[in-house]
Design a protein around this motif. Sequence first.
Motif: not given
Length: 484
Positions: A284-296
Amino acid sequence: MSSLRAYIITRILLTIPMVLILLILVFILLRVMPGDPIKAAMRPGVPPEYLDQIRHAQGLDRPLVINMRGSWATVVEPVVVLYTEHDPTSPPVMLALEGDRLPITDRFTAGGEDWIRVSADEGVPVWVAEDKLLWLRQVEFLYTPVEGAVLPADVEGNWTQVILHRGGVEGWAPAEAFDVAVNPFDSQFFNYLWGLITRFDLGKSVTLRGRPVATDLALKFPATIELSVFGMLVATVVGVFSGAYAAQKRRSGADYGLRIYSIVAYAIPIFWLGLMFQLIFGVWLGWFPVADRIDTRFRPDTIAQVFGLQQHLTGPTGEKILALTDFLSRFYIFSCLITGQWGSLLNALHHLVLPSMTLGLYLSGIFTRLTRANMLDVLQQDFVTAARARGIPEKVVVYRHALLNAFIPILTMFGMQFALLLAGAVLTETTFNWPGMGLFLVDRIVDRDFPAIQGTVVFIALLVATVSLIVDIIYARIDPRVRY
């Protein structure tokens, strides 16, 4: 100091039987489950040679605790024919020559008969019947024919000498044809215990083609530790300070509200809390990622790559140091701080917010109630009354003097809650697809990989025992009343 030293030594010695009991319980629980763990992990229709191969590699063809049937069989006759079943009329499988030393995988004694089943080791030349080889070709069983091999004299039938890449071919023969060596401790339990003590061998995975479980855990361990540390940090900050505030505002609306919060936080399902955080703050807010440990694209370089250690560290010692730096590089927060990769650091912390908040808030309710109870006792003591009489500000009295004295009993809860924290990490890692030991354990459970499940559970049990020991030693160091 001598009393503290005696306490530490005694506490370490008491940890040994506790760990041994944990190992026995895990071993028994995974062995009493019905069914064949190897068949459960394989697809239907797998050839029996593959099952025997994996079962022998895993040591599951040994007795559970005490081995009285024999461990090794040395051939004492010139040539021994091994059959498919413990029956001389069954099809022949392979030949065993005088002096061959073969591992025993089973034994049959009934009606005056005594037969043993032996296995061909990998990499050792063995004579195999042509009919058996035809079947092995059909199932794509790996072997290499031996060129120029001469069949022993007076042997009937068609035989071919081959080298089995991974073993797996077994056959029966009368026990009188062998010199059987008996080792009572050559069993599943004692072999596993000895390998764990001497080599830290946690077993080998079935579904990952014999990959050591310790290797996989070394890859997953840093992610779990980072999540656990930040989760415990959230639990401590929220729980301790909310408990202290509730004690300061005793019988007020804030006190009642925080007490209700502590009950709700402990009772709420952790996976549901994680899903709600994902939905609200991620979708909804798009503040934080919802999965994984770090972006590739933000995956940090290793410590060795940043500082160019490969060019300076050579030889066996250098390889060990490089392996250590690679392991430390999997702790993304630590590695980014050392190497100065600030973009990767911020991205890793960004991914860590929702999982650590989920795990930390779930555990904070216990610390809220415990801190409140201890603070109420401390605030009634004479030194608090004296501090207030001297005109020391109330916040200083509560959060500096009283909280420090109330924190000693809370410290013991850290060791007890660490086991609960790892249990919560399993669900949290599954919810957020966090690549740690919890997600690894769930994947192995889904694949029915019982050796990997056993190794992971044993490692977690050892980790909990070690943390509990460290917390008890710290507690004894800061509180001189704790002694044996």
